[in-house]
Structures are given as structure tokens and as C-alpha cells.
Scaffold this motif. Structure first.
Motif, PDB file in Angstrom:
ATOM      1  N   GLN A  54     170.592 118.342  45.850  1.00  0.00           N
ATOM      2  CA  GLN A  54     171.427 118.092  44.676  1.00  0.00           C
ATOM      3  C   GLN A  54     172.005 119.398  44.129  1.00  0.00           C
ATOM      4  OE1 GLN A  54     169.379 117.459  40.972  1.00  0.00           O
ATOM      5  NE2 GLN A  54     170.871 115.938  40.255  1.00  0.00           N
ATOM      6  N   HIS A  55     171.117 120.345  43.937  1.00  0.00           N
ATOM      7  CA  HIS A  55     171.551 121.598  43.331  1.00  0.00           C
ATOM      8  C   HIS A  55     172.558 122.322  44.215  1.00  0.00           C
ATOM      9  CE1 HIS A  55     171.426 124.729  40.401  1.00  0.00           C
ATOM     10  NE2 HIS A  55     171.050 125.638  41.285  1.00  0.00           N
TER      11      HIS A  55
ATOM     12  N   LEU B 244     186.032 116.777  48.818  1.00  0.00           N
ATOM     13  CA  LEU B 244     185.463 116.776  47.465  1.00  0.00           C
ATOM     14  C   LEU B 244     186.455 116.268  46.411  1.00  0.00           C
ATOM     15  CD1 LEU B 244     183.632 120.227  47.543  1.00  0.00           C
ATOM     16  CD2 LEU B 244     182.658 117.944  47.849  1.00  0.00           C
TER      17      LEU B 244
ATOM     18  N   PHE C 111     174.541 121.033  46.392  1.00  0.00           N
ATOM     19  CA  PHE C 111     175.815 120.311  46.370  1.00  0.00           C
ATOM     20  C   PHE C 111     176.614 120.667  45.106  1.00  0.00           C
ATOM     21  CE2 PHE C 111     178.297 116.423  45.293  1.00  0.00           C
ATOM     22  CZ  PHE C 111     179.211 116.538  46.329  1.00  0.00           C
ATOM     23  N   HIS C 112     175.926 120.731  43.985  1.00  0.00           N
ATOM     24  CA  HIS C 112     176.612 121.134  42.751  1.00  0.00           C
ATOM     25  C   HIS C 112     177.185 122.539  42.874  1.00  0.00           C
ATOM     26  CE1 HIS C 112     174.112 118.004  40.332  1.00  0.00           C
ATOM     27  NE2 HIS C 112     175.159 117.468  40.919  1.00  0.00           N
ATOM     28  N   LYS C 113     176.423 123.401  43.520  1.00  0.00           N
ATOM     29  CA  LYS C 113     176.920 124.762  43.703  1.00  0.00           C
ATOM     30  C   LYS C 113     178.179 124.788  44.564  1.00  0.00           C
ATOM     31  CE  LYS C 113     173.037 127.847  42.941  1.00  0.00           C
ATOM     32  NZ  LYS C 113     172.481 129.136  43.380  1.00  0.00           N
TER      33      LYS C 113
ATOM     34  N   MET D 229     180.405 122.426  44.915  1.00  0.00           N
ATOM     35  CA  MET D 229     181.548 121.932  44.141  1.00  0.00           C
ATOM     36  C   MET D 229     182.021 123.006  43.162  1.00  0.00           C
ATOM     37  SD  MET D 229     181.341 117.952  43.258  1.00  0.00           S
ATOM     38  CE  MET D 229     183.034 117.732  43.712  1.00  0.00           C
ATOM     39  N   SER D 230     181.071 123.640  42.517  1.00  0.00           N
ATOM     40  CA  SER D 230     181.411 124.670  41.550  1.00  0.00           C
ATOM     41  C   SER D 230     182.119 125.836  42.238  1.00  0.00           C
ATOM     42  CB  SER D 230     180.145 125.156  40.852  1.00  0.00           C
ATOM     43  OG  SER D 230     180.405 126.246  40.015  1.00  0.00           O
ATOM     44  N   ARG D 231     181.644 126.165  43.441  1.00  0.00           N
ATOM     45  CA  ARG D 231     182.255 127.269  44.181  1.00  0.00           C
ATOM     46  C   ARG D 231     183.721 126.960  44.481  1.00  0.00           C
ATOM     47  NH1 ARG D 231     179.783 127.676  49.688  1.00  0.00           N
ATOM     48  NH2 ARG D 231     177.848 128.014  48.529  1.00  0.00           N
TER      49      ARG D 231
ATOM     50  N   GLU E 193     174.718 110.884  47.535  1.00  0.00           N
ATOM     51  CA  GLU E 193     174.250 110.863  46.144  1.00  0.00           C
ATOM     52  C   GLU E 193     172.820 110.341  46.074  1.00  0.00           C
ATOM     53  OE1 GLU E 193     177.194 108.659  43.829  1.00  0.00           O
ATOM     54  OE2 GLU E 193     177.969 110.545  43.013  1.00  0.00           O
TER      55      GLU E 193
ATOM     56  N   SER F  87     170.469 112.968  47.240  1.00  0.00           N
ATOM     57  CA  SER F  87     170.384 114.129  46.348  1.00  0.00           C
ATOM     58  C   SER F  87     169.671 113.754  45.048  1.00  0.00           C
ATOM     59  CB  SER F  87     171.774 114.732  46.097  1.00  0.00           C
ATOM     60  OG  SER F  87     172.466 114.047  45.111  1.00  0.00           O
TER      61      SER F  87
ATOM     62  N   MET G 215     183.480 116.843  38.009  1.00  0.00           N
ATOM     63  CA  MET G 215     183.681 118.079  38.779  1.00  0.00           C
ATOM     64  C   MET G 215     184.847 117.922  39.741  1.00  0.00           C
ATOM     65  SD  MET G 215     180.186 119.980  39.696  1.00  0.00           S
ATOM     66  CE  MET G 215     180.856 121.545  39.227  1.00  0.00           C
TER      67      MET G 215
ATOM     68  N   GLN H 256     174.857 110.624  37.178  1.00  0.00           N
ATOM     69  CA  GLN H 256     175.089 111.470  38.344  1.00  0.00           C
ATOM     70  C   GLN H 256     176.500 111.281  38.882  1.00  0.00           C
ATOM     71  OE1 GLN H 256     173.511 110.089  42.092  1.00  0.00           O
ATOM     72  NE2 GLN H 256     173.014 112.161  42.781  1.00  0.00           N
TER      73      GLN H 256
ATOM     74  N   ILE I  22     178.037 127.172  37.636  1.00  0.00           N
ATOM     75  CA  ILE I  22     176.974 126.610  38.467  1.00  0.00           C
ATOM     76  C   ILE I  22     176.858 127.374  39.771  1.00  0.00           C
ATOM     77  CG2 ILE I  22     176.186 124.534  39.683  1.00  0.00           C
ATOM     78  CD1 ILE I  22     177.892 122.908  37.657  1.00  0.00           C
ATOM     79  N   SER I  23     178.018 127.726  40.326  1.00  0.00           N
ATOM     80  CA  SER I  23     178.066 128.303  41.662  1.00  0.00           C
ATOM     81  C   SER I  23     177.255 129.598  41.790  1.00  0.00           C
ATOM     82  CB  SER I  23     179.521 128.503  42.047  1.00  0.00           C
ATOM     83  OG  SER I  23     179.790 129.788  42.480  1.00  0.00           O
TER      84      SER I  23
ATOM     85  N   HIS J 186     165.883 117.528  45.232  1.00  0.00           N
ATOM     86  CA  HIS J 186     166.404 118.401  44.193  1.00  0.00           C
ATOM     87  C   HIS J 186     167.252 119.524  44.787  1.00  0.00           C
ATOM     88  CE1 HIS J 186     165.408 120.567  40.186  1.00  0.00           C
ATOM     89  NE2 HIS J 186     166.631 120.795  40.567  1.00  0.00           N
TER      90      HIS J 186
ATOM     91  N   GLU K  66     170.663 118.036  35.495  1.00  0.00           N
ATOM     92  CA  GLU K  66     170.422 117.650  36.893  1.00  0.00           C
ATOM     93  C   GLU K  66     169.233 116.709  36.981  1.00  0.00           C
ATOM     94  OE1 GLU K  66     170.088 121.320  39.171  1.00  0.00           O
ATOM     95  OE2 GLU K  66     172.109 121.013  39.980  1.00  0.00           O
TER      96      GLU K  66
END
Lengths: 247, 247
Positions: B140-141, B101, B143-145, B147-149, B130, B133, A147, A140, A104-105, B137, A130
Motif C-alpha cells: 500500500q505504502h 495511473l 503504491f502511494h509513493k 503515485m506521489s512520485r 487495492e 494493498s 491522487m 481507500q 508522500i513520495s 501495508h 493509510e
DNA sequence: ACGTTGGGTTGATCCATGTCAACCGAAAAA
DNA sequence: TTTTTCGGTTGACATGGATCAACCCAACGT
């Protein structure tokens, strides 16, 4: 024999349609906590199931990311490769667990996901996931928890790699596997390893010889019985004690 | 002197109101990519700013989780404690980065966050985040990035702990710090370490003596100049070469 | 100005794990 | 069936980093 999973009752109706709503992993997997109507909306989103043969890649580092994957059956490892050729296994994943969150990152996968046995996965196109999670609060929130759980798991591995000795690492590894098999309804005391000593070693930051020696010592001490990849845990508390020992 | 951050132009108007929309970290932090209207909605959500004195906890492992924190200024470490007393630093965080996180997963914090210098944080109540987000959009995106990072970062640390030798680990650490300082507009070649040798060691899975010796060797080799916590990088490529060396 | 304290450096030694090498057994290929 | 290959085990030895210990220095409180 450990328990087998309950058979689907209405095979005739749902041979093709293998959806979250009829998946017996739903309480372990992404659909956790959804009601029936929400489940059906998630079903619409699971575009494809893929079969991955043992040794094949589900995805490779560098490939563009667009879906996350849930393991429907089977067993995977993920690994990262450094330019200089060194690599490290970053995790082993089993049924109900998600793969691909790392992508995703950067919108590209950052590791390889390789099947350690013939496996099946469900794909969730991420942008649609998403979208749906903007509409279904429960989805969500659960996704965020998954995660976050991955982050916590990684911290555990860092702890293991940073502070534990070889035998402690292996004990922690076996206890973790045992616990995850239990959560899936399998025996907590008896299982087959799907990975080689070298892969275990890579995950634990050890050489395969060290892993092998630790297995032998555990067997001598009567903690486990090892025969190739077949493991029986004879003394869980012995293994646990081994870990909490040091100051 | 490395560059300082631009002064806020209208101090008289915005002494109290320190919101995302006027924060010069917004492109590094949670608000990344939001338009003005969206930024203002995020502003409404940032309930409190907290000042944390050096050595104080932002939160402790075990406490209930309800907010994530953005670092407005300062420097933090996070660490996990095992029952037997062992602990490990799991990360160092600087301005613009998020803390907390890990708490989403269990709804309790799983590590300690401790300020390494006097710091300020912004709190984002997670359930409201939440909520927002679900409506924005982009938020949200992003934030997902983020977390993924964090997951990708953790994999990097696992790699470091699992496959690198002491000097490689320290080189990787210094290069990573340098790069993050650069991203914040500071000198890439000259900075103060906010943490002790022991904390660096804990993060890198090494003892403080080993860290100290590695610093000395880097100095002898002319890669860096060390004076206490003051570091000057003299030969970035030397450090990089040190890492890609082994097969 | 002085003493105390905590962090840092350096040296000597030790030990856990890596390395190298031989060998074994099971499973796959021929 | 035989051969090959791959994963695993075990032994002997090497070594990187831990451990233990002495000492140094800078910051801080008195």
C-alpha cells in the motif's frame, strides 16, 4: 451576492468539534461516499485544524512530510523553487481540495503551500490515513481517485503549457476557476481572483504583462468584465471558442 | 556494449511463470520492499503478460480502466489529444515503471499509451491490487509513493515547460533519461533514443526543428555526440551548467 | 541495386511573447 | 491628510522559437 454556505444548525453542540461528519464540504473532500459510521472513524483521525493567515506557509519545500491537509476554507497556491531562483506556481487550491500529496513520495514536501487569503485546514496524519483506508475500502478507493485526479489535472496543465497560446491559456484558466466555484455553490459568472497577475502568469508560463494584456483583450472583445481582481464572465462560449479555435 | 541484464538461471523451470518474485525489476517496480511471502501473493495477482509491438497501443484514451500496467521490457510514450487535434506527449516510460495511473480517477483512461519499441507489460487488475494493498501495508505504502512520485514528476515537467528555454529543456530531458538508464544498470553516457525529434518536441513543448537545432548546438559545444538516435554524453557538467545558468 | 519514405538537418523569415519603461490607482502606512 | 508601496496597465522595442522550405540520409521494400 452569490449563495452563502448553509449555517450549521446546532452551533451550541458543535462549536469545537468541527468534524468531517458535520462538514458541508464532505462530498467534495476526502470523506466522499462514506457512511455515518465510517465518517465518525475519519473524524477521530482529523487531529488538528489550523488557521493560516494570508501570506503564511502551510508547509515549505524540504520540510518532513507527515500529514496531508484538506482546505476547510480559504485559498492556497503551491509553488516550486529551482536552485537558480526561478519558481513556478504549480496550482491553486480551494475549499475541499487536498494539499501535500506530493510529499508522500520522498517523505518531504517538495513544494511550498501558501495561503492567498486567511484560511483553515484539517490535518490527516498520513500513516493513520493509510491505516484507516486499509479498513475502509471506500476511503481507500476515493483517496486513490483523488491522487489520480491530481495526475490528470497535471497532464492538463502540461497540455496548456506545451501547446496553447497566451490567450488560450488564460481562457482555460478562467473556465477552470469558474467551474470549480460552481461546484462549490458559488456563481459561475462572477468571482474574485485571490492571486496576482504575476501568480497567474507563473502558473500559466507567462509574464504578468502578457496576462494583463490578455485580460484587456478579453474585456475589449466583451468576453469578460475585469475590475482589478473582480471578474465577471459575460460570454462563456466566447471563451470556449477561443480555445478550440486552432488546429 | 552497455551491461545486459543477468540471464534467468533456470530457464527450464520458469519459462511460463514470469512472476514478480523472479523479476529482476522488482526493486524498481511495484513489488519494492516486499518479502518473499508477500511477493508470492502479488504473483497470484498478475493476471496476464502482454506483448505490445512497436507502434501499438497498450490502451487508448476513453477506454474503460481496470488495470494498471508495469513495463517488463520496452519503452512507451503516453499522450493526450485535444478535440481540436492538438496533442502532447505527457511522458516516456521505461522498464519497471507503471502505466495507467491516470485512469483511476474517472475509471476511464485519459491518455494513450503507445509502445515505442516491442515491449512486454504485466497487468495488475486494479480492484485486486487495492484488495491486496489493504492486506499488505508495504505494498500500500509503496503504491502511494509511486503515485506521489508521478505527481512530483509532473510538477517538474510543469517547471520545465513554464520557465525553461529550449536548450535548458533538452538538457534536462537528456539528464533525466541518463539518470533513469543508470538506475536500470545501463550506461549513463550512451544510449539510443526510442522516440523521434517530433515526440521529444511534443513532450518539451517545442517544435521538432528547435529540438534538432538544440542537438546540433550541444554537439558543436562538445556536450554530446549525436548520430541519429544514438546519443553519447561527453560533458554532463556542461549540460548541468546550461540549466542553472539563468536567474 | 534502386526507389521510396520517413526522420532529421539547416537556412530564411516572421511573429508571439518577453523585456524595459512609464504611468496609474488603490490600499496601506505615516 | 499625505506619502509610499504594490499591483496593474499600456506602449515601444527585442528576441527566441515557430514557420516555411529545401535538402540529406538511412532504412526498407521491391
Amino acid at each position: 451576492m452569490p449563495q452563502t454556505q448553509p449555517l450549521n444548525q446546532d452551533l451550541t453542540l458543535s462549536v469545537i468539534k468541527t468534524a468531517c461528519s458535520s462538514c458541508n464540504l464532505r462530498e467534495l473532500c476526502l470523506p466522499f461516499g462514506l457512511n455515518l459510521e465510517e465518517l465518525e472513524r475519519l473524524d477521530d483521525l482529523v487531529s488538528t485544524r489550523r488557521r493560516i493567515k494570508r501570506g503564511d506557509h502551510l508547509y515549505r519545500a524540504g520540510e518532513p512530510f507527515d500529514s496531508i491537509y484538506a482546505i476547510r476554507s480559504g485559498f492556497f497556491k503551491t509553488d516550486v523553487l529551482l536552485e537558480d531562483g526561478r519558481d513556478q506556481v504549480t496550482g491553486f487550491q480551494m475549499a475541499g481540495e487536498l494539499l501535500g500529496l506530493d510529499g508522500i513520495s520522498t517523505e518531504h514536501h517538495t513544494c511550498n503551500a501558501i495561503a492567498l487569503e486567511d484560511s483553515e485546514t484539517c490535518s490527516f496524519p498520513f500513516s493513520r490515513l493509510e491505516g484507516l483506508s486499509r479498513e475502509i475500502h471506500t476511503l481507500q478507493h476515493h483517496f486513490h481517485k483523488v491522487m489520480s485526479r491530481e495526475i490528470v489535472r497535471d497532464h492538463g496543465v502540461m497540455m496548456l503549457l506545451g501547446t496553447m497560446r497566451a490567450e488560450e491559456r488564460l481562457a482555460a484558466f478562467l473556465l477552470n476557476l469558474s467551474q470549480r466555484f460552481t461546484a462549490r455553490g458559488f456563481s459561475h459568472a462572477e468571482f474574485y481572483l485571490r492571486m496576482t497577475r504575476e501568480e497567474i502568469g507563473s502558473y500559466l508560463g507567462l509574464k504578468l504583462e502578457t496576462v494583463s494584456r490578455a485580460f484587456s483583450r478579453f474585456q475589449e472583445e466583451g468576453y469578460i468584465a475585469v475590475q482589478q481582481k473582480h471578474i465577471r464572465i459575460l460570454d462563456v462560449n466566447g471563451l470556449k471558442a477561443l480555445m478550440n479555435h486552432r488546429a
